[in-house]
Scaffold this motif. Structure first.
Motif, PDB file in Angstrom:
ATOM      1  N   UNK A 139     -11.864   0.939 -24.741  1.00 18.90           N
ATOM      2  CA  UNK A 139     -10.876  -0.113 -24.422  1.00 18.90           C
ATOM      3  C   UNK A 139     -10.592  -1.318 -25.531  1.00 18.90           C
ATOM      4  N   UNK A 140     -11.819  -1.402 -26.317  1.00 16.50           N
ATOM      5  CA  UNK A 140     -11.825  -2.266 -27.271  1.00 16.50           C
ATOM      6  C   UNK A 140     -11.213  -1.937 -28.557  1.00 16.50           C
ATOM      7  N   UNK A 141     -11.079  -0.536 -28.833  1.00 16.88           N
ATOM      8  CA  UNK A 141     -10.326  -0.120 -29.741  1.00 16.88           C
ATOM      9  C   UNK A 141      -8.927   0.119 -29.374  1.00 16.88           C
ATOM     10  N   UNK A 142      -8.724   0.316 -28.034  1.00 15.70           N
ATOM     11  CA  UNK A 142      -7.243   0.411 -28.102  1.00 15.70           C
ATOM     12  C   UNK A 142      -6.531  -0.770 -27.845  1.00 15.70           C
ATOM     13  N   UNK A 143      -7.204  -1.775 -27.310  1.00 13.18           N
ATOM     14  CA  UNK A 143      -6.808  -3.261 -27.538  1.00 13.18           C
ATOM     15  C   UNK A 143      -6.603  -3.883 -28.880  1.00 13.18           C
ATOM     16  N   UNK A 144      -7.460  -3.058 -29.858  1.00  7.68           N
ATOM     17  CA  UNK A 144      -7.545  -3.758 -31.140  1.00  7.68           C
ATOM     18  C   UNK A 144      -8.205  -5.067 -31.289  1.00  7.68           C
ATOM     19  N   UNK A 145      -9.134  -5.274 -30.381  1.00  5.55           N
ATOM     20  CA  UNK A 145      -9.979  -6.579 -30.249  1.00  5.55           C
ATOM     21  C   UNK A 145     -11.339  -6.331 -29.304  1.00  5.55           C
ATOM     22  N   UNK A 146     -12.142  -7.328 -29.303  1.00  2.29           N
ATOM     23  CA  UNK A 146     -13.179  -7.258 -28.672  1.00  2.29           C
ATOM     24  C   UNK A 146     -12.887  -7.780 -27.040  1.00  2.29           C
ATOM     25  N   UNK A 147     -12.441  -6.777 -26.171  1.00  5.17           N
ATOM     26  CA  UNK A 147     -11.769  -7.025 -24.803  1.00  5.17           C
ATOM     27  C   UNK A 147     -12.895  -7.042 -23.875  1.00  5.17           C
ATOM     28  N   UNK A 148     -13.848  -6.259 -24.066  1.00  8.20           N
ATOM     29  CA  UNK A 148     -15.024  -6.203 -23.252  1.00  8.20           C
ATOM     30  C   UNK A 148     -16.188  -6.114 -23.855  1.00  8.20           C
ATOM     31  N   UNK A 163      -6.160  -6.123 -19.383  1.00 12.34           N
ATOM     32  CA  UNK A 163      -6.062  -6.343 -20.947  1.00 12.34           C
ATOM     33  C   UNK A 163      -4.849  -5.809 -21.505  1.00 12.34           C
ATOM     34  N   UNK A 164      -4.004  -6.619 -22.251  1.00 16.73           N
ATOM     35  CA  UNK A 164      -2.773  -6.311 -22.596  1.00 16.73           C
ATOM     36  C   UNK A 164      -2.959  -5.481 -24.065  1.00 16.73           C
ATOM     37  N   UNK A 165      -2.451  -4.332 -23.936  1.00 18.82           N
ATOM     38  CA  UNK A 165      -2.534  -3.342 -25.209  1.00 18.82           C
ATOM     39  C   UNK A 165      -1.418  -3.763 -26.261  1.00 18.82           C
ATOM     40  N   UNK A 166      -0.179  -3.567 -25.537  1.00 18.95           N
ATOM     41  CA  UNK A 166       0.875  -4.046 -26.175  1.00 18.95           C
ATOM     42  C   UNK A 166       2.150  -4.490 -25.105  1.00 18.95           C
ATOM     43  N   UNK A 167       3.344  -4.895 -25.763  1.00 19.67           N
ATOM     44  CA  UNK A 167       4.110  -5.200 -24.730  1.00 19.67           C
ATOM     45  C   UNK A 167       4.616  -4.313 -23.506  1.00 19.67           C
ATOM     46  N   UNK A 168       4.283  -3.148 -23.513  1.00 21.60           N
ATOM     47  CA  UNK A 168       4.816  -2.425 -22.483  1.00 21.60           C
ATOM     48  C   UNK A 168       3.469  -1.344 -22.074  1.00 21.60           C
TER      49      UNK A 168
END
Length: 288
Positions: A139-148, A163-168
């Motif tokens: 999830x962190x890599x997909x979100x490109x940030x430390x989301x979890x 967690x928003x990954x991108x606009x869609x």
């Protein structure tokens, strides 16, 4: 008859209820399994909880699994009508593939909503998996940030979040969830050998014997080559294997006797770290 191994921490029971309640908000389920034991690390409760939602199986730990076995597992899931891909969580380039595959699976659904005049919205995916299959890292890599929160131990994630990954594209995270009991001892052994449950839930000496037997049977001499020892499974090899590994790794005796606990710690760490090579603990037909 196999003795049932039961454990079901309170936060896992709570997570199961919350997953069921939130499923109606989800477009697709991304279920993470460990490529080294794809069926053993697949929670059978999810089939009921997911309620026929579109599903993508993402096999993690690609860098630790036998590539030939991985190909057979992808074909197995395909034969069941389930999309399956395998990823290396260390490779950033593979994460976009997950999003692209999800969008392809949901393409017709989103097109139908557009034809009905519904306002365009972000696709929402729920990420499921048992502990320590790499879900938080994924999830962190997909979100490109430390989301979890991440950690190399079972049960690090304890809460659900969107967690928003991108606009869609959005992800709905959940804690790792195990099922209440293991009816099959080999399933328990397999998920212990990939680190999804603590090894001490099972008798460690029995797990050691099982692992060495399996490795020497299916990956000839893999243990022997790692420790520069000889193991003959047709003999009473166990005590000698402990002694020889201790000698190879220069493990000091305890009160004049081989430190079995330390030997097993070294052995299991070598498995987890991939020091013996790429290993898969099960195949669809039960043989390698």
């Amino acid at each position: 008859m196999v003795k049932q191994i039961q454990w079901f921490p309170g936060h896992m029971a709570k997570a199961r209820r919350e997953i069921s309640e939130k499923m109606k908000l989800i477009d697709i389920v991304i279920e993470l399994v460990d490529a080294r034991a794809p069926l053993s690390s697949k929670n059978p409760m999810f089939n009921e909880i997911c309620n026929n939602k579109p599903r993508l199986i993402v096999m993690t730990k690609k860098d630790l699994a036998d590539s030939k076995a991985t190909s057979k597992w992808i074909e197995y899931f395909k034969g069941k009508g389930i999309y399956a891909i395998c990823v290396n969580l260390k490779n950033f380039n593979e994460y976009q593939l997950v999003i692209d595959v999800c969008k392809e699976i949901l393409k017709e659904k989103m097109e139908r909503e557009a034809k009905r005049g519904l306002k365009p919205r972000a696709m929402r995916a729920m990420v499921l998996g048992i502990p320590n299959v790499g879900k938080s890292t994924f999830i962190n890599r997909l979100a490109k940030r430390k989301a979890t929160v991440t950690g190399n131990r079972p049960g690090v994630t304890k809460a659900q979040q969107i967690i928003r990954v991108d606009k869609d594209f959005e992800l709905f995270d959940t804690p790792g969830v195990l099922w209440p009991k293991f009816d099959d001892l080999n399933v328990a052994r397999n998920i212990a050998l990939i680190g999804s449950i603590k090894q001490d839930i099972l008798p460690l000496d029995e797990l050691f014997i099982y692992a060495v037997n399996y490795l020497e049977t299916h990956y000839a001499n893999i243990v022997c080559n790692r420790y520069n020892i000889i193991i003959d499974l047709n003999t009473d090899w166990v005590e000698k294997a402990y002694d020889d590994i201790a000698k190879n790794r220069k493990i000091k005796p305890v009160r004049g006797y081989t430190d079995y606990d330390r030997v097993m710690e070294v052995f299991f760490n070598d498995i987890f770290d991939g020091n013996m090579g790429k290993i898969t603990w099960e195949l669809p037909n039960g043989t390698l």
